[in-house]
Scaffold this motif. Structure first.
Motif, PDB file in Angstrom:
ATOM      1  N   ALA A 112       0.834  -1.205   0.000  1.00 49.11           N
ATOM      2  CA  ALA A 112       0.000   0.000   0.000  1.00 49.11           C
ATOM      3  C   ALA A 112       0.871   1.258   0.000  1.00 49.11           C
ATOM      4  O   ALA A 112       0.613   2.210  -0.748  1.00 49.11           O
ATOM      5  CB  ALA A 112      -0.934  -0.009   1.209  1.00 49.11           C
ATOM      6  N   GLY A 113       1.915   1.259   0.829  1.00 48.68           N
ATOM      7  CA  GLY A 113       2.796   2.419   0.880  1.00 48.68           C
ATOM      8  C   GLY A 113       3.551   2.638  -0.420  1.00 48.68           C
ATOM      9  O   GLY A 113       3.700   3.766  -0.887  1.00 48.68           O
ATOM     10  N   ASN A 114       3.998   1.539  -1.022  1.00 50.33           N
ATOM     11  CA  ASN A 114       4.770   1.644  -2.260  1.00 50.33           C
ATOM     12  C   ASN A 114       3.913   2.095  -3.441  1.00 50.33           C
ATOM     13  O   ASN A 114       4.373   2.865  -4.298  1.00 50.33           O
ATOM     14  CB  ASN A 114       5.410   0.294  -2.571  1.00 50.33           C
ATOM     15  N   LEU A 115       2.664   1.646  -3.488  1.00 52.87           N
ATOM     16  CA  LEU A 115       1.783   1.993  -4.608  1.00 52.87           C
ATOM     17  C   LEU A 115       0.962   3.250  -4.347  1.00 52.87           C
ATOM     18  O   LEU A 115       0.194   3.682  -5.221  1.00 52.87           O
ATOM     19  CB  LEU A 115       0.838   0.820  -4.916  1.00 52.87           C
ATOM     20  N   GLY A 116       1.078   3.812  -3.155  1.00 52.40           N
ATOM     21  CA  GLY A 116       0.349   5.034  -2.839  1.00 52.40           C
ATOM     22  C   GLY A 116      -1.147   4.818  -2.684  1.00 52.40           C
ATOM     23  O   GLY A 116      -1.951   5.650  -3.114  1.00 52.40           O
ATOM     24  N   ILE A 117      -1.537   3.719  -2.059  1.00 50.25           N
ATOM     25  CA  ILE A 117      -2.953   3.416  -1.857  1.00 50.25           C
ATOM     26  C   ILE A 117      -3.201   3.195  -0.368  1.00 50.25           C
ATOM     27  O   ILE A 117      -2.262   3.098   0.418  1.00 50.25           O
ATOM     28  CB  ILE A 117      -3.380   2.147  -2.637  1.00 50.25           C
ATOM     29  N   SER A 118      -4.485   3.138   0.024  1.00 54.89           N
ATOM     30  CA  SER A 118      -4.811   2.898   1.425  1.00 54.89           C
ATOM     31  C   SER A 118      -4.650   1.422   1.752  1.00 54.89           C
ATOM     32  O   SER A 118      -4.655   0.562   0.864  1.00 54.89           O
ATOM     33  CB  SER A 118      -6.249   3.335   1.723  1.00 54.89           C
ATOM     34  N   ALA A 119      -4.533   1.123   3.062  1.00 59.90           N
ATOM     35  CA  ALA A 119      -4.413  -0.280   3.484  1.00 59.90           C
ATOM     36  C   ALA A 119      -5.678  -1.055   3.124  1.00 59.90           C
ATOM     37  O   ALA A 119      -5.615  -2.250   2.804  1.00 59.90           O
ATOM     38  CB  ALA A 119      -4.153  -0.351   4.984  1.00 59.90           C
ATOM     39  N   ASP A 120      -6.850  -0.381   3.178  1.00 55.40           N
ATOM     40  CA  ASP A 120      -8.109  -1.031   2.798  1.00 55.40           C
ATOM     41  C   ASP A 120      -8.075  -1.484   1.347  1.00 55.40           C
ATOM     42  O   ASP A 120      -8.483  -2.593   1.004  1.00 55.40           O
ATOM     43  CB  ASP A 120      -9.292  -0.084   3.009  1.00 55.40           C
ATOM     44  N   GLN A 121      -7.587  -0.603   0.469  1.00 52.02           N
ATOM     45  CA  GLN A 121      -7.479  -0.969  -0.949  1.00 52.02           C
ATOM     46  C   GLN A 121      -6.449  -2.082  -1.145  1.00 52.02           C
ATOM     47  O   GLN A 121      -6.606  -2.929  -2.019  1.00 52.02           O
ATOM     48  CB  GLN A 121      -7.077   0.254  -1.773  1.00 52.02           C
ATOM     49  N   GLY A 122      -5.426  -2.082  -0.292  1.00 50.87           N
ATOM     50  CA  GLY A 122      -4.395  -3.102  -0.395  1.00 50.87           C
ATOM     51  C   GLY A 122      -4.925  -4.509  -0.165  1.00 50.87           C
ATOM     52  O   GLY A 122      -4.381  -5.487  -0.689  1.00 50.87           O
ATOM     53  N   THR A 123      -6.011  -4.615   0.600  1.00 55.40           N
ATOM     54  CA  THR A 123      -6.571  -5.948   0.869  1.00 55.40           C
ATOM     55  C   THR A 123      -7.253  -6.545  -0.358  1.00 55.40           C
ATOM     56  O   THR A 123      -7.582  -7.733  -0.358  1.00 55.40           O
ATOM     57  CB  THR A 123      -7.582  -5.896   2.026  1.00 55.40           C
ATOM     58  N   TRP A 124      -7.477  -5.755  -1.406  1.00 54.81           N
ATOM     59  CA  TRP A 124      -8.002  -6.326  -2.660  1.00 54.81           C
ATOM     60  C   TRP A 124      -7.035  -7.383  -3.194  1.00 54.81           C
ATOM     61  O   TRP A 124      -7.447  -8.291  -3.917  1.00 54.81           O
ATOM     62  CB  TRP A 124      -8.187  -5.235  -3.712  1.00 54.81           C
ATOM     63  N   ILE A 125      -5.754  -7.251  -2.829  1.00 52.90           N
ATOM     64  CA  ILE A 125      -4.749  -8.221  -3.269  1.00 52.90           C
ATOM     65  C   ILE A 125      -5.066  -9.597  -2.691  1.00 52.90           C
ATOM     66  O   ILE A 125      -4.820 -10.628  -3.319  1.00 52.90           O
ATOM     67  CB  ILE A 125      -3.352  -7.748  -2.807  1.00 52.90           C
ATOM     68  N   ILE A 126      -5.622  -9.626  -1.468  1.00 54.00           N
ATOM     69  CA  ILE A 126      -5.989 -10.884  -0.824  1.00 54.00           C
ATOM     70  C   ILE A 126      -7.290 -11.420  -1.396  1.00 54.00           C
ATOM     71  O   ILE A 126      -7.398 -12.581  -1.800  1.00 54.00           O
ATOM     72  CB  ILE A 126      -6.128 -10.687   0.702  1.00 54.00           C
ATOM     73  N   THR A 127      -8.314 -10.553  -1.449  1.00 57.56           N
ATOM     74  CA  THR A 127      -9.652 -11.006  -1.850  1.00 57.56           C
ATOM     75  C   THR A 127      -9.718 -11.397  -3.322  1.00 57.56           C
ATOM     76  O   THR A 127     -10.421 -12.343  -3.683  1.00 57.56           O
ATOM     77  CB  THR A 127     -10.712  -9.930  -1.554  1.00 57.56           C
ATOM     78  N   SER A 128      -8.994 -10.679  -4.185  1.00 56.37           N
ATOM     79  CA  SER A 128      -9.039 -10.998  -5.620  1.00 56.37           C
ATOM     80  C   SER A 128      -8.487 -12.401  -5.879  1.00 56.37           C
ATOM     81  O   SER A 128      -9.034 -13.153  -6.702  1.00 56.37           O
ATOM     82  CB  SER A 128      -8.249  -9.959  -6.432  1.00 56.37           C
TER      83      SER A 128
END
Length: 509
Positions: A45-61
């Motif tokens: 999330a920090g590296n891509l400039g996104i929120s931690a919530d959006q980062g969890t799409w990596i898990i759910t997808s």
């Protein structure tokens, strides 16, 4: 599986052993990928400039795409051959792992994770099917024991490996490390498994059912993933996605119950033992996975832990499970499985209640204790539940029931990830507002000003303390809700009748 009587004679003992190790390794890689990204979400999330919530799409997808592909495994194996399908899946998994590692935007990473899940979905059941195919009946117990160990070791290694790589290298390498493993499995499959290839059969595919399955799951998961950022049902887009998910689900159920060759055989739900077992499984997996998602994010974003140390905390549960797995297998035929499941789930619920009293000044050792103790119960839930669900259906329905069981388990993980992060975020806001309403910061500001801090610095320090306490209160709230869900699941399992004594679990995956 073909009916060739001499199939085991085609492979030497040494070849069988090597092939078994490769198949177990492939399963380990896929299971590992489900949890390896969890502790790396803050880094990504920090590296891509996104929120931690959006980062969890990596898990759910990854979880959703894997769940969609699982029901197709049987058809794909018959249509293309089990060995060929396994090899193609490994090639696809390796390719999408490379693309995940090369991703520079969230959109590209999520799309590649979907591809990874679609290719990884068949690997788990295919590796199990091929293990049963290459080993004679008298050796299958040891072979499946090795396979089962990788299923337990994967969740333990995932957070540790992911944390170490993210801290010392780069999050990109949590995907790149799949490449040599995938390459080894591909070449080994081509060299060792060709003699046990299954015959290709042209079987019909339920195209309408598959479309409806993808449609309603896609609408549901997108709604759950973006709902937090769109104020839920106050946004017409979320309302539309919710309605489409409901309509798609109803149409899917009606179609599958009337289709001659359904992509998901829903008729097995007529067995009360299977239905109650699956209900228990979905609740338990959802509640259990809540901690795997929340703990690493809380430790890294609020408590100052590195990804490596948060991974060690998370992995303790799976570590402990390795010790009790043989005991659970030994008791399986000697104790009522409902008693084993109920007791194990209740124990995990008690550990969730213990964790519901964590504070912001908790030390590392105190966190490890309930995490480790919880793990002792996991094999007494995971292993007997397969016996309960598959023992409640007719022998000819075992394969369909096993596929549906894996589908529901994977979907429970994906849905729980979205729901728990929503509840965590809402609880943080409630706790923060409650503290702000009763806070009297003037005296504290005076004290802080007296030690040399400016008014702005004092206000910022108070704000940070409030935020830290609000986050830990929200974590405790998530654990408390998890405990309630687990206690309900511990009771729900008793709805099921006692399964028949002899159960063929070979189709489970």
């Amino acid at each position: 599986m073909s009916g060739d009587d001499n199939i085991f004679a085609r492979l030497s003992p040494r070849t069988r052993t090597l092939a078994g190790m490769v198949l177990a390794l492939s399963n380990l890689m896929v299971v590992l990928d489900l949890t390896i990204a969890n502790v790396s979400v803050p880094h990504i999330a920090g590296n891509l400039g996104i929120s931690a919530d959006q980062g969890t799409w990596i898990i759910t997808s990854y979880a959703v795409s894997e769940a969609i592909c699982v029901p197709l495994t049987g058809w794909l194996a018959m249509r293309f051959g089990a060995v060929r399908m396994f090899t193609l899946s490994m090639i696809g998994f390796g390719l999408f792992s490379l693309l995940c590692g090369l991703s520079m935007t969230l959109g590209m990473l999520v799309v590649c994770r979907i591809g990874q899940g679609l290719c990884g979905g068949p690997i788990m059941p295919m590796s199990q099917t091929l293990l049963l195919r290459i080993f004679p009946p008298e050796a299958r117990g040891r072979a499946m024991g090795l396979w089962a160990m990788t299923t337990l070791v994967g969740p333990a290694l995932g957070p540790i490996v992911g944390g170490y790589i993210s801290d010392n290298w780069s999050w990109h390498w949590i995907f790149f490390i799949n490449l040599p493993i995938a390459a080894l499995c591909i070449f080994a499959a081509l060299a060792l498994l060709r003699p046990v290839e299954t015959h290709m059969v042209r079987v019909p595919i339920d195209k309408v059912g598959l479309f409806l399955l993808i449609f309603w799951i896609g609408c549901l998961q997108i709604m759950l993933d973006i709902g937090r950022d769109h104020d839920w049902f106050a946004d017409p887009l979320i309302v539309t996605l919710g309605l489409l998910a409901i309509i798609g689900f109803v149409a899917f159920v009606i179609w599958e119950l009337t289709e001659e060759h359904p992509v998901v055989d829903l008729r097995v739900f007529r067995h009360i033992g299977f239905s109650s077992g699956l209900f228990t499984m979905s609740l338990c997996y959802g509640a259990y996975f809540a901690s795997i998602v929340v703990i690493p994010q809380w430790l890294q974003t609020s408590m100052g832990y590195t990804a490596s140390w948060s991974g060690i905390v998370t992995a303790q549960t799976a570590m402990a499970a390795l010790f009790t797995a043989p005991i659970a297998g030994f008791l399986l035929s000697r104790v009522d499985v409902r008693l084993m499941i109920s007791g194990a789930v209740a124990w995990v619920g008690i550990m969730s209640l213990v964790r519901a009293h964590w504070t912001s000044d908790i030390d590392f050792g105190t966190m490890l204790i309930p995490q480790f103790l919880q793990g002792f119960a996991l094999p007494f839930f995971f292993i007997p539940l397969t016996t309960l669900t598959l023992g409640s259906v007719l022998p000819r329905e075992t394969a369909s029931a096993a596929g549906l069981q894996n589908f529901v388990r994977t979907m429970a993980i994906a849905i729980a990830t979205s729901l728990v992060l929503t509840e965590w975020g809402d609880s943080q806001r409630v706790a923060r507002n409650a503290m702000a309403n009763v806070l009297q910061p003037d005296q504290t500001q005076s004290v802080l000003s007296g030690v040399g801090l400016s008014s702005e610095q004092a206000r910022q320090m108070i704000s940070n303390l409030v935020e830290q306490e609000a986050i830990v209160i929200a974590v405790d709230h998530v654990f408390f809700l998890s405990a309630i869900i687990l206690f309900v699941a511990a009771l729900a399992v008793w709805i099921a009748p006692k399964p028949r004594a002899s159960v063929d679990t070979s189709a489970a995956h």
